[in-house]
Structures are given as C-alpha cells and as structure tokens.
Design an enzyme around this catalytic site. Structure first.
Site, PDB file in Angstrom:
ATOM      1  N   SER A 136     -60.878 -37.715  10.492  1.00 39.72           N
ATOM      2  CA  SER A 136     -60.474 -36.939   9.321  1.00 39.72           C
ATOM      3  C   SER A 136     -59.019 -37.268   9.031  1.00 39.72           C
ATOM      4  CB  SER A 136     -60.697 -35.445   9.584  1.00 39.72           C
ATOM      5  OG  SER A 136     -60.354 -34.663   8.460  1.00 39.72           O
ATOM      6  N   TYR A 150     -58.641 -37.323  -2.339  1.00 38.64           N
ATOM      7  CA  TYR A 150     -58.701 -37.819  -0.956  1.00 38.64           C
ATOM      8  C   TYR A 150     -58.892 -36.658   0.013  1.00 38.64           C
ATOM      9  CZ  TYR A 150     -56.885 -39.328   3.579  1.00 38.64           C
ATOM     10  OH  TYR A 150     -56.724 -39.559   4.928  1.00 38.64           O
ATOM     11  N   LYS A 154     -61.958 -35.243   2.820  1.00 37.80           N
ATOM     12  CA  LYS A 154     -61.757 -34.901   4.227  1.00 37.80           C
ATOM     13  C   LYS A 154     -62.124 -33.441   4.508  1.00 37.80           C
ATOM     14  CE  LYS A 154     -60.296 -38.929   5.624  1.00 37.80           C
ATOM     15  NZ  LYS A 154     -61.137 -39.761   6.526  1.00 37.80           N
TER      16      LYS A 154
END
Length: 279
Positions: A136, A150, A154
């Site tokens: 992660s 982005y 995650k």
C-alpha cells in the site's frame, strides 16, 4: 524460517519489486517474478537459473493473472508468499485527472492486486497456509492534495485487505499491508501526471510544501528487503506495518484530528439517529 518457499512478486522490474526479488532469491527461495516486459528479468534469470520464473504480465488482465499464477504453481509448486507490488502513482487534483487516467490507476493499484490475490487463494486455502503482502502506501492511511486518485486506490486496497484478513485467517493465511513512507524508488518519475490546471496550483504547492515540512527523511530502498523478509518470516505478522520512520507521529496527529472532528459534530450524529420507538 529455514524451509524453501515459493514467492509470487508483481512489478519486479524496478524499485521495490526488483530489490525484493533479488533478496528472496539470494536467500535461497524461488520466485515467480512478473513484469510487463519479462526480458528485463533476464539478468536475474541468468544468475539464479530455475529458481526464478520470469513472467510477462499486465496485472489489469484478469485472465492473464490467472494464467500466470497457474503457470507458477505448475512449475514451482504452491505459492507460499504473494507480494502485490505492481503499481503507479497518478499525480493530479481530482478535477484535473482524465477519466482514462483515473480508471487506469484503479485498474493497476486496486484491481490488479485483487485479481492476483483471488488467483492465489484457492491453493493457499487448500494448503491452509500462506502470506499475502499488499504494498500500500502511507497514502493509504492519510490523504494529501493532488494525490486523491492515487490514494483512493490505496484506500480501496486497505479496506479489501482488512476484510480479506478476517475471511481467510481461519485457513492459516496471513494478510499484511505494507505502508512505505518515503523512498526514492523512481515511482513518481515513472508514473503518469494529469494536465495541470492553474486553478489547482495551490493544491500542488500544498503537496510539495507539506512533503518538505513533514519531517520525513527518505529511506534506503535496499534496506526494505530485510524488513520484507522479517515480516514474511514472522509467526504472527502484523495486519499493517510502516516502512520508514516518522509515520507514527504523523498518524497520531491525523487520527486525533479525525476523532476531534467527529466529537465536535456528535450533536449532528445524534440528530440523525432520531428517537426510534423500540418494540
């Protein structure tokens, strides 16, 4: 652990993936290593021979993922450790990024990890053992301006993996989220960027200012290899682990702020609850 194990590592062509693949091979384990172009893995194949299985793979292709995992299981045996490392980091404000960029970010960082995870689970459940290491990011725990898409990828990986851990623990499978903080791996340089809109210059400036004022000191990517092996070897590995220093202080501030905000607006929470009649 002294027994030889079989690893499946995605994104092995550069950065963490390349370093970790080499470290695993050097200690005597065998690895199915994937890259979009398997030719970049030839130097390692020349050094380690049959203990490395280079595989060309685009993790966004679910059928290709299933085929790659099946090939690894057929040639190397059951997969003991999966490392979902393939990914990129899209830089851009939420309004700036294109629809295609946003979908590609989720396809690689989230769905790519999901497909690979699902592909190894039947074998791990059958053997009642396995390790799944999800790469992660510190951005999977907090969110900064100009990195929203982005970090959304995650955060999705975090939620899926936490649920997964509760689902597969009964089969002896451990799931760990690895949260790298700041390492010069070339991730940012090799990732796409949105077309900047002057309306969000302040957001990009806030990101860069925050990074410089965070107090985070760039870590040594090579040192993460020992950390990865330690997590993989731990009898009871953690559900999450930070790679790098300074993160705990930042998280204490972040989570204290979240709780303070929820407490400040608890009167709205109670308003929303209403006064239901209990039967």
């Amino acid at each position: 652990m002294s027994a030889t194990r079989t690893w499946f590592i995605t994104g092995a062509s550069r950065g963490f993936g390349a370093l970790w693949t080499e470290a695993v091979l050097e200690r005597g384990d065998q690895v199915a290593a994937t890259a979009r172009d398997a030719a970049v893995l030839k130097p390692l194949a020349d050094r380690f021979g049959s203990r490395l299985l280079p595989l060309a793979l685009d993790v966004t292709d679910r059928t290709a993922v299933d085929t790659a995992v099946h090939s690894a299981e057929q040639q190397l045996g059951g997969i003991d450790v999966l490392v979902n490392n393939a990914g990129h980091m899209l830089v851009g404000a939420v309004e700036e990024v294109s629809a295609e960029q946003a979908r590609a970010q989720m396809d690689v960082n989230y769905f790519g990890s999901l497909w690979t995870t699902r592909a190894v689970l039947p074998g791990m459940r059958e053997r009642r053992s396995g390790r799944i290491l999800q790469v992660s990011s510190f951005g999977g725990l907090v969110a900064y301006p100009a990195l929203g898409i982005y970090q959304a990828s995650k955060w999705a990986l975090e939620a899926m993996s936490q649920s997964l851990a509760a689902e597969v623990g009964a089969y002896g499978i451990h799931v760990t989220l690895i949260e790298p903080i700041m390492f010069p791996t070339g991730l940012a340089e090799g990732s796409p960027r949105s077309q900047p809109d002057p309306a969000y210059d302040h957001a990009r400036q806030a990101l860069y200012t925050g990074a410089s004022e965070s107090g985070f000191v760039p870590g040594d990517p090579a040192a993460t290899s020992a950390a990865l092996l330690a997590v993989a070897d731990a009898p009871n590995p953690p559900p999450r682990v930070l790679f790098g220093t300074g993160g705990l202080d930042a998280l204490r501030t972040e989570y204290a702020g979240r709780l303070a905000g929820l407490e400040e607006w608890d009167h709205i929470s109670r308003l929303a609850q209403g006064n239901p009649v209990r039967k």
